[in-house]
Design a protein around this motif. Structure first.
Motif, PDB file in Angstrom:
ATOM      1  N   ASP A  23      11.708   2.648  -1.348  1.00 46.56           N
ATOM      2  CA  ASP A  23      12.295   3.724  -0.549  1.00 46.56           C
ATOM      3  C   ASP A  23      12.544   3.199   0.857  1.00 46.56           C
ATOM      4  O   ASP A  23      11.696   2.505   1.425  1.00 46.56           O
ATOM      5  CB  ASP A  23      11.339   4.920  -0.441  1.00 46.56           C
ATOM      6  N   LEU A  24      13.698   3.534   1.431  1.00 46.89           N
ATOM      7  CA  LEU A  24      13.987   3.196   2.821  1.00 46.89           C
ATOM      8  C   LEU A  24      13.360   4.278   3.686  1.00 46.89           C
ATOM      9  O   LEU A  24      13.794   5.421   3.677  1.00 46.89           O
ATOM     10  CB  LEU A  24      15.495   3.117   3.051  1.00 46.89           C
ATOM     11  N   GLU A  25      12.319   3.926   4.403  1.00 46.08           N
ATOM     12  CA  GLU A  25      11.575   4.901   5.198  1.00 46.08           C
ATOM     13  C   GLU A  25      12.117   5.042   6.617  1.00 46.08           C
ATOM     14  O   GLU A  25      12.127   6.122   7.186  1.00 46.08           O
ATOM     15  CB  GLU A  25      10.089   4.522   5.263  1.00 46.08           C
ATOM     16  N   GLU A  26      12.538   3.930   7.205  1.00 52.12           N
ATOM     17  CA  GLU A  26      12.939   3.988   8.612  1.00 52.12           C
ATOM     18  C   GLU A  26      13.862   2.823   8.946  1.00 52.12           C
ATOM     19  O   GLU A  26      13.720   1.727   8.402  1.00 52.12           O
ATOM     20  CB  GLU A  26      11.672   3.896   9.468  1.00 52.12           C
ATOM     21  N   ILE A  27      14.792   3.079   9.840  1.00 46.73           N
ATOM     22  CA  ILE A  27      15.654   2.038  10.406  1.00 46.73           C
ATOM     23  C   ILE A  27      15.651   2.245  11.912  1.00 46.73           C
ATOM     24  O   ILE A  27      15.821   3.365  12.393  1.00 46.73           O
ATOM     25  CB  ILE A  27      17.102   2.139   9.885  1.00 46.73           C
ATOM     26  N   SER A  44       6.941   2.176  -1.394  1.00 49.98           N
ATOM     27  CA  SER A  44       7.070   2.769  -2.725  1.00 49.98           C
ATOM     28  C   SER A  44       5.752   3.447  -3.058  1.00 49.98           C
ATOM     29  O   SER A  44       4.771   3.320  -2.318  1.00 49.98           O
ATOM     30  CB  SER A  44       7.398   1.707  -3.779  1.00 49.98           C
ATOM     31  N   ASP A  45       5.723   4.155  -4.169  1.00 48.45           N
ATOM     32  CA  ASP A  45       4.502   4.846  -4.569  1.00 48.45           C
ATOM     33  C   ASP A  45       3.350   3.884  -4.799  1.00 48.45           C
ATOM     34  O   ASP A  45       2.192   4.233  -4.640  1.00 48.45           O
ATOM     35  CB  ASP A  45       4.737   5.683  -5.829  1.00 48.45           C
ATOM     36  N   THR A  46       3.660   2.650  -5.189  1.00 49.46           N
ATOM     37  CA  THR A  46       2.620   1.657  -5.443  1.00 49.46           C
ATOM     38  C   THR A  46       2.505   0.651  -4.311  1.00 49.46           C
ATOM     39  O   THR A  46       1.792  -0.335  -4.427  1.00 49.46           O
ATOM     40  CB  THR A  46       2.908   0.910  -6.764  1.00 49.46           C
ATOM     41  N   GLY A  47       3.211   0.882  -3.215  1.00 46.94           N
ATOM     42  CA  GLY A  47       3.215  -0.062  -2.109  1.00 46.94           C
ATOM     43  C   GLY A  47       4.255  -1.137  -2.340  1.00 46.94           C
ATOM     44  O   GLY A  47       4.917  -1.178  -3.376  1.00 46.94           O
ATOM     45  N   ARG A  86       0.074   5.245   9.001  1.00 44.79           N
ATOM     46  CA  ARG A  86       1.414   5.785   8.840  1.00 44.79           C
ATOM     47  C   ARG A  86       1.476   7.275   9.138  1.00 44.79           C
ATOM     48  O   ARG A  86       0.545   8.028   8.882  1.00 44.79           O
ATOM     49  CB  ARG A  86       1.942   5.516   7.441  1.00 44.79           C
ATOM     50  N   LEU A  87       2.607   7.681   9.683  1.00 45.51           N
ATOM     51  CA  LEU A  87       2.892   9.090   9.930  1.00 45.51           C
ATOM     52  C   LEU A  87       3.405   9.689   8.632  1.00 45.51           C
ATOM     53  O   LEU A  87       4.245   9.097   7.964  1.00 45.51           O
ATOM     54  CB  LEU A  87       3.949   9.201  11.034  1.00 45.51           C
ATOM     55  N   LEU A  88       2.886  10.840   8.254  1.00 44.97           N
ATOM     56  CA  LEU A  88       3.295  11.510   7.022  1.00 44.97           C
ATOM     57  C   LEU A  88       4.378  12.518   7.376  1.00 44.97           C
ATOM     58  O   LEU A  88       4.120  13.481   8.095  1.00 44.97           O
ATOM     59  CB  LEU A  88       2.100  12.201   6.363  1.00 44.97           C
ATOM     60  N   GLN A  89       5.594  12.286   6.866  1.00 45.81           N
ATOM     61  CA  GLN A  89       6.712  13.163   7.199  1.00 45.81           C
ATOM     62  C   GLN A  89       7.371  13.768   5.970  1.00 45.81           C
ATOM     63  O   GLN A  89       7.902  14.864   6.051  1.00 45.81           O
ATOM     64  CB  GLN A  89       7.752  12.387   8.007  1.00 45.81           C
ATOM     65  N   GLU A  90       7.377  13.062   4.875  1.00 50.35           N
ATOM     66  CA  GLU A  90       8.025  13.512   3.647  1.00 50.35           C
ATOM     67  C   GLU A  90       6.955  13.871   2.613  1.00 50.35           C
ATOM     68  O   GLU A  90       5.825  13.388   2.683  1.00 50.35           O
ATOM     69  CB  GLU A  90       8.903  12.391   3.066  1.00 50.35           C
ATOM     70  N   HIS A  91       7.335  14.685   1.647  1.00 46.14           N
ATOM     71  CA  HIS A  91       6.415  15.062   0.572  1.00 46.14           C
ATOM     72  C   HIS A  91       5.828  13.820  -0.088  1.00 46.14           C
ATOM     73  O   HIS A  91       4.624  13.731  -0.342  1.00 46.14           O
ATOM     74  CB  HIS A  91       7.145  15.938  -0.459  1.00 46.14           C
ATOM     75  N   ARG A  92       6.671  12.803  -0.341  1.00 47.17           N
ATOM     76  CA  ARG A  92       6.191  11.591  -1.012  1.00 47.17           C
ATOM     77  C   ARG A  92       5.151  10.854  -0.183  1.00 47.17           C
ATOM     78  O   ARG A  92       4.285  10.183  -0.731  1.00 47.17           O
ATOM     79  CB  ARG A  92       7.363  10.672  -1.372  1.00 47.17           C
ATOM     80  N   HIS A  93       5.198  10.989   1.146  1.00 49.28           N
ATOM     81  CA  HIS A  93       4.196  10.345   1.996  1.00 49.28           C
ATOM     82  C   HIS A  93       2.818  10.958   1.759  1.00 49.28           C
ATOM     83  O   HIS A  93       1.811  10.240   1.730  1.00 49.28           O
ATOM     84  CB  HIS A  93       4.565  10.494   3.472  1.00 49.28           C
ATOM     85  N   ARG A  96       1.473   9.739  -1.551  1.00 53.01           N
ATOM     86  CA  ARG A  96       0.992   8.357  -1.420  1.00 53.01           C
ATOM     87  C   ARG A  96      -0.328   8.272  -0.658  1.00 53.01           C
ATOM     88  O   ARG A  96      -1.033   7.283  -0.758  1.00 53.01           O
ATOM     89  CB  ARG A  96       2.049   7.502  -0.717  1.00 53.01           C
ATOM     90  N   ALA A  97      -0.654   9.307   0.094  1.00 52.16           N
ATOM     91  CA  ALA A  97      -1.887   9.313   0.886  1.00 52.16           C
ATOM     92  C   ALA A  97      -3.047  10.007   0.168  1.00 52.16           C
ATOM     93  O   ALA A  97      -4.082  10.262   0.782  1.00 52.16           O
ATOM     94  CB  ALA A  97      -1.632   9.980   2.237  1.00 52.16           C
ATOM     95  N   LEU A  98      -2.896  10.298  -1.124  1.00 53.14           N
ATOM     96  CA  LEU A  98      -3.996  10.920  -1.883  1.00 53.14           C
ATOM     97  C   LEU A  98      -5.269  10.095  -1.730  1.00 53.14           C
ATOM     98  O   LEU A  98      -5.247   8.875  -1.849  1.00 53.14           O
ATOM     99  CB  LEU A  98      -3.641  11.016  -3.365  1.00 53.14           C
TER     100      LEU A  98
END
Length: 169
Positions: A23-27, A44-47, A86-93, A96-98
């Protein structure tokens, strides 16, 4: 409507990153002296391992070389992952932080440090650590109640296996 350079770069590079399973997180394009630095953050979900970072870096570099997306001047391409805090901004973040400890800035004011136990479409289920020998307590936060959330670095973090063994005991 004009688009910013970052938006144009995202449109150009995101398909390449996605094709690599990331996933492209930031530019970000930053000026460093007379040069520019293009920082691309992927995950990604698995890093993302070093081989994946190298592969996507080569693909992005080739694409940028064949276009004029960065203009005529010199630039450096840096590709990396979001990092430990990491800053959590999206649902997927949040997904991934579970199991991770997170500092939440609450929309109503104040803050809360808690471990993410579950994530659904509406919010997160947390475990708030006990203080001074007290037991941890569960808490629910809806996404609108969260102003900001950032993963915390834990030097003595229990891994998933340790947490499961405690639950079974």
């Amino acid at each position: 409507m004009s688009t910013t350079q970052s938006e144009r770069l995202r449109e150009l590079l995101e398909p390449l990153v996605t094709s690599q399973g990331l996933d492209l997180e930031e530019i970000a394009v930053d000026a460093v002296g007379r040069k520019r630095v293009l920082r691309v953050v992927v995950d990604s979900d698995t890093g993302a391992d070093l081989d994946q970072i190298a592969d996507v870096s080569r693909a992005l570099s080739a694409k940028l070389d064949e276009t004029d997306a960065m203009g005529e001047g010199e630039y450096t391409l840096e590709v990396g992952t979001p990092g430990a805090e990491r800053l959590l901004q999206e649902h997927r973040h949040y997904v991934r932080a579970l199991g991770r400890l997170v500092r939440f800035q609450l929309a109503e004011g104040g803050e809360l440090v808690a471990r993410i136990q579950q994530v659904d479409d509406d919010g997160v289920d947390l475990e708030v650590p006990g203080v001074k020998g007290r037991k941890a307590t569960p808490r629910r936060l809806a996404f609108p109640d969260i102003a900001r959330a950032r993963v915390q670095v834990e030097f003595s973090r229990k891994d998933t296996k340790d947490m499961k063994e405690e639950e079974e005991a």
